[in-house]
Motif scaffolding. Structure first.
Motif, PDB file in Angstrom:
ATOM      1  N   THR A 110      58.663  30.511  33.145  1.00  0.00           N
ATOM      2  CA  THR A 110      59.120  30.055  34.465  1.00  0.00           C
ATOM      3  C   THR A 110      58.741  31.002  35.594  1.00  0.00           C
ATOM      4  N   LEU A 111      58.296  32.213  35.266  1.00  0.00           N
ATOM      5  CA  LEU A 111      57.945  33.178  36.308  1.00  0.00           C
ATOM      6  C   LEU A 111      56.490  32.951  36.719  1.00  0.00           C
ATOM      7  N   ARG A 112      56.287  32.116  37.704  1.00  0.00           N
ATOM      8  CA  ARG A 112      54.944  31.762  38.159  1.00  0.00           C
ATOM      9  C   ARG A 112      54.840  31.909  39.665  1.00  0.00           C
ATOM     10  N   LEU A 113      53.604  32.090  40.124  1.00  0.00           N
ATOM     11  CA  LEU A 113      53.327  32.154  41.549  1.00  0.00           C
ATOM     12  C   LEU A 113      52.578  30.900  41.966  1.00  0.00           C
ATOM     13  N   ALA A 114      52.868  30.419  43.170  1.00  0.00           N
ATOM     14  CA  ALA A 114      52.211  29.205  43.659  1.00  0.00           C
ATOM     15  C   ALA A 114      50.761  29.468  44.038  1.00  0.00           C
ATOM     16  N   ASP A 115      50.448  30.688  44.446  1.00  0.00           N
ATOM     17  CA  ASP A 115      49.108  31.001  44.944  1.00  0.00           C
ATOM     18  C   ASP A 115      48.603  32.320  44.369  1.00  0.00           C
ATOM     19  N   PRO A 116      48.403  32.390  43.053  1.00  0.00           N
ATOM     20  CA  PRO A 116      47.977  33.653  42.438  1.00  0.00           C
ATOM     21  C   PRO A 116      46.552  34.028  42.827  1.00  0.00           C
ATOM     22  N   ILE A 117      46.257  35.315  42.683  1.00  0.00           N
ATOM     23  CA  ILE A 117      44.914  35.827  42.928  1.00  0.00           C
ATOM     24  C   ILE A 117      44.074  35.584  41.685  1.00  0.00           C
ATOM     25  N   ARG A 118      43.033  34.778  41.816  1.00  0.00           N
ATOM     26  CA  ARG A 118      42.150  34.506  40.683  1.00  0.00           C
ATOM     27  C   ARG A 118      41.170  35.660  40.510  1.00  0.00           C
ATOM     28  N   PHE A 119      40.584  35.723  39.321  1.00  0.00           N
ATOM     29  CA  PHE A 119      39.727  36.858  39.006  1.00  0.00           C
ATOM     30  C   PHE A 119      38.521  36.953  39.933  1.00  0.00           C
ATOM     31  N   GLU A 120      37.986  35.828  40.353  1.00  0.00           N
ATOM     32  CA  GLU A 120      36.821  35.868  41.238  1.00  0.00           C
ATOM     33  C   GLU A 120      37.115  36.674  42.501  1.00  0.00           C
ATOM     34  N   GLN A 121      38.261  36.422  43.092  1.00  0.00           N
ATOM     35  CA  GLN A 121      38.662  37.150  44.300  1.00  0.00           C
ATOM     36  C   GLN A 121      39.051  38.586  43.967  1.00  0.00           C
ATOM     37  N   GLY A 122      39.846  38.740  42.919  1.00  0.00           N
ATOM     38  CA  GLY A 122      40.336  40.057  42.567  1.00  0.00           C
ATOM     39  C   GLY A 122      39.238  41.007  42.137  1.00  0.00           C
ATOM     40  N   PHE A 123      38.232  40.489  41.438  1.00  0.00           N
ATOM     41  CA  PHE A 123      37.116  41.319  40.989  1.00  0.00           C
ATOM     42  C   PHE A 123      36.344  41.885  42.178  1.00  0.00           C
ATOM     43  N   ALA A 124      36.003  41.017  43.134  1.00  0.00           N
ATOM     44  CA  ALA A 124      35.237  41.472  44.301  1.00  0.00           C
ATOM     45  C   ALA A 124      36.029  42.499  45.106  1.00  0.00           C
ATOM     46  N   GLU A 125      37.313  42.250  45.283  1.00  0.00           N
ATOM     47  CA  GLU A 125      38.158  43.179  46.034  1.00  0.00           C
ATOM     48  C   GLU A 125      38.255  44.527  45.331  1.00  0.00           C
ATOM     49  N   THR A 126      38.426  44.478  44.017  1.00  0.00           N
ATOM     50  CA  THR A 126      38.594  45.709  43.253  1.00  0.00           C
ATOM     51  C   THR A 126      37.322  46.541  43.237  1.00  0.00           C
ATOM     52  N   VAL A 127      36.175  45.887  43.051  1.00  0.00           N
ATOM     53  CA  VAL A 127      34.898  46.613  43.090  1.00  0.00           C
ATOM     54  C   VAL A 127      34.694  47.264  44.447  1.00  0.00           C
ATOM     55  N   ALA A 128      35.007  46.523  45.512  1.00  0.00           N
ATOM     56  CA  ALA A 128      34.858  47.074  46.857  1.00  0.00           C
ATOM     57  C   ALA A 128      35.733  48.318  47.040  1.00  0.00           C
ATOM     58  N   TRP A 129      36.956  48.251  46.546  1.00  0.00           N
ATOM     59  CA  TRP A 129      37.865  49.397  46.668  1.00  0.00           C
ATOM     60  C   TRP A 129      37.330  50.585  45.875  1.00  0.00           C
ATOM     61  N   TYR A 130      36.883  50.337  44.640  1.00  0.00           N
ATOM     62  CA  TYR A 130      36.340  51.419  43.819  1.00  0.00           C
ATOM     63  C   TYR A 130      35.171  52.106  44.527  1.00  0.00           C
ATOM     64  N   ARG A 131      34.324  51.318  45.161  1.00  0.00           N
ATOM     65  CA  ARG A 131      33.165  51.900  45.826  1.00  0.00           C
ATOM     66  C   ARG A 131      33.565  52.703  47.060  1.00  0.00           C
ATOM     67  N   GLU A 132      34.522  52.194  47.805  1.00  0.00           N
ATOM     68  CA  GLU A 132      34.997  52.945  48.969  1.00  0.00           C
ATOM     69  C   GLU A 132      35.645  54.256  48.544  1.00  0.00           C
ATOM     70  N   ALA A 133      36.310  54.230  47.401  1.00  0.00           N
ATOM     71  CA  ALA A 133      36.989  55.431  46.899  1.00  0.00           C
ATOM     72  C   ALA A 133      36.030  56.386  46.188  1.00  0.00           C
ATOM     73  N   GLY A 134      34.781  55.956  45.968  1.00  0.00           N
ATOM     74  CA  GLY A 134      33.818  56.794  45.277  1.00  0.00           C
ATOM     75  C   GLY A 134      33.945  56.755  43.765  1.00  0.00           C
ATOM     76  N   TRP A 135      34.727  55.808  43.231  1.00  0.00           N
ATOM     77  CA  TRP A 135      34.873  55.689  41.787  1.00  0.00           C
ATOM     78  C   TRP A 135      33.702  54.945  41.156  1.00  0.00           C
ATOM     79  N   LEU A 136      33.009  54.141  41.960  1.00  0.00           N
ATOM     80  CA  LEU A 136      31.800  53.452  41.531  1.00  0.00           C
ATOM     81  C   LEU A 136      30.709  53.714  42.564  1.00  0.00           C
ATOM     82  N   PRO A 137      29.449  53.737  42.130  1.00  0.00           N
ATOM     83  CA  PRO A 137      28.369  53.900  43.111  1.00  0.00           C
ATOM     84  C   PRO A 137      28.218  52.658  43.958  1.00  0.00           C
TER      85      PRO A 137
END
Length: 318
Positions: free
Chosen positions: A280-307
């Motif tokens: 029963t614990l669900r969200l109406a508008d969850p973040i799908r992997f397509e969006q989350g992946f791009a956001e996470t990669v961008a953050w890693y690169r800004e932080a210098g964790w990825l080239p």
């Protein structure tokens, strides 16, 4: 309604996201931290110095609180006792303190690994912790949340996987046919906040709601679209990471410093089914992997964790 929420694990990856969401909703926060001077928590968060083995600190943490959110735990330890001393004994001690303080809501963040306690010492310790909470559950209105792999900006745990998915050839330590659920850290934080304000009890497995979870081909397709070029998967035979894990464990025993690579983790990685059984614990508008992946990669690169990536990458960082 503003509540005083006592939280453990606030300085960790998921904890910082949960803290931000709870503050956004107007709750007062009191956090258990080992070193207040080094915690770097937002202004306005009350800090209690101590750990899960400090009975006095636990009692100060929960006294007067309307709810407790328990996120703290150990992901790596030298042996079974190392996992149980924190994940089980620490949880049991916190639950006892919450009972004595008559806290009205106890939200325990477990792990989907607890569903398969035979796989690793970590999974067994998380399962034992769930049982400790469940034994007292009705007395303090407890709910147990089992997230799958949690990813997002700031996470070092999933960094190796995300790094592989940005390469032309991704080395995958796992079964080709495996399926698994995922959840973005901000969505887990929203579920935690919703649960504080809700009435659910018992154990709930949570994810981004994708029916049947994900397979590796779906992650590879997302990564390929992001790169603008095909990412090819190389699935490693289990013997390869098993040998690495055995060496890492030997080194950990010599140095006294455990790492995340161990035979228990390999057993978890090669388990074929980590798909959440949605409740029963669900969200109406969850973040799908397509969006989350791009956001996470961008953050890693800004932080210098990825080239920085190639120009074809569809990353917000470019």
């Amino acid at each position: 309604m503003t509540r005083l929420v006592a939280i453990t694990g606030a300085t960790g990856f998921a904890g910082r996201h949960a803290l931000a969401e709870l503050m956004r909703r107007g709750h007062q926060l009191r956090a258990l931290v080992r070193s207040p001077g080094a915690a770097r928590l937002p202004e306005g968060v009350e800090m209690v110095a101590g750990g899960l083995s400090d009975a006095d600190a636990l009692q100060r943490l929960v006294t007067g609180a309307d709810a407790v959110v328990h996120l703290a735990g150990v992901l790596a330890a030298l042996d079974r006792q190392g996992y149980f001393s924190v994940n089980f004994t620490g949880t049991e001690a916190l639950a006892g303190a919450a009972l004595r303080a008559r806290v009205g809501r106890f939200v325990h963040i477990s792990s989907l690994a607890a569903r398969e306690p035979q796989l690793s010492h970590y999974a067994a310790s998380k399962n034992a912790a769930e049982q400790a909470v469940a034994r007292q559950g009705p007395a303090f209105n407890a709910v147990i949340i089992r997230p799958p792999a949690v990813y997002g900006p700031g996470d070092r745990g999933t960094l190796p996987l995300i790094r592989e998915l940005t390469r032309p050839v991704a080395a995958i330590p796992g079964q080709r046919a495996a399926r698994f659920s995922l959840i973005h850290a901000r969505d887990l934080a929203r579920i935690i906040a919703d649960t504080i304000e809700g009435t659910e009890q018992g154990i709930h497995e949570v994810s981004d709601g994708r029916p049947g979870g994900y397979g590796w081909e779906e992650l590879i397709s997302t990564a390929s679209a992001f790169r603008g070029a095909r990412v090819n998967a190389l699935f490693l035979p289990r013997a390869v990471p098993a040998m690495v894990a055995a060496g890492a464990e030997a080194l950990a025993r010599i140095t006294g410093r455990p790492g995340l690579v161990n035979r228990g983790k390999v057993a978890e990685l090669y388990h074929p089914d980590w798909v959440c059984r949605e409740g029963t614990l669900r969200l109406a508008d969850p973040i799908r992997f397509e969006q989350g992946f791009a956001e996470t990669v961008a953050w890693y690169r800004e932080a210098g964790w990825l080239p920085r990536g190639a120009a074809a990458d569809r990353s917000p960082a470019h």
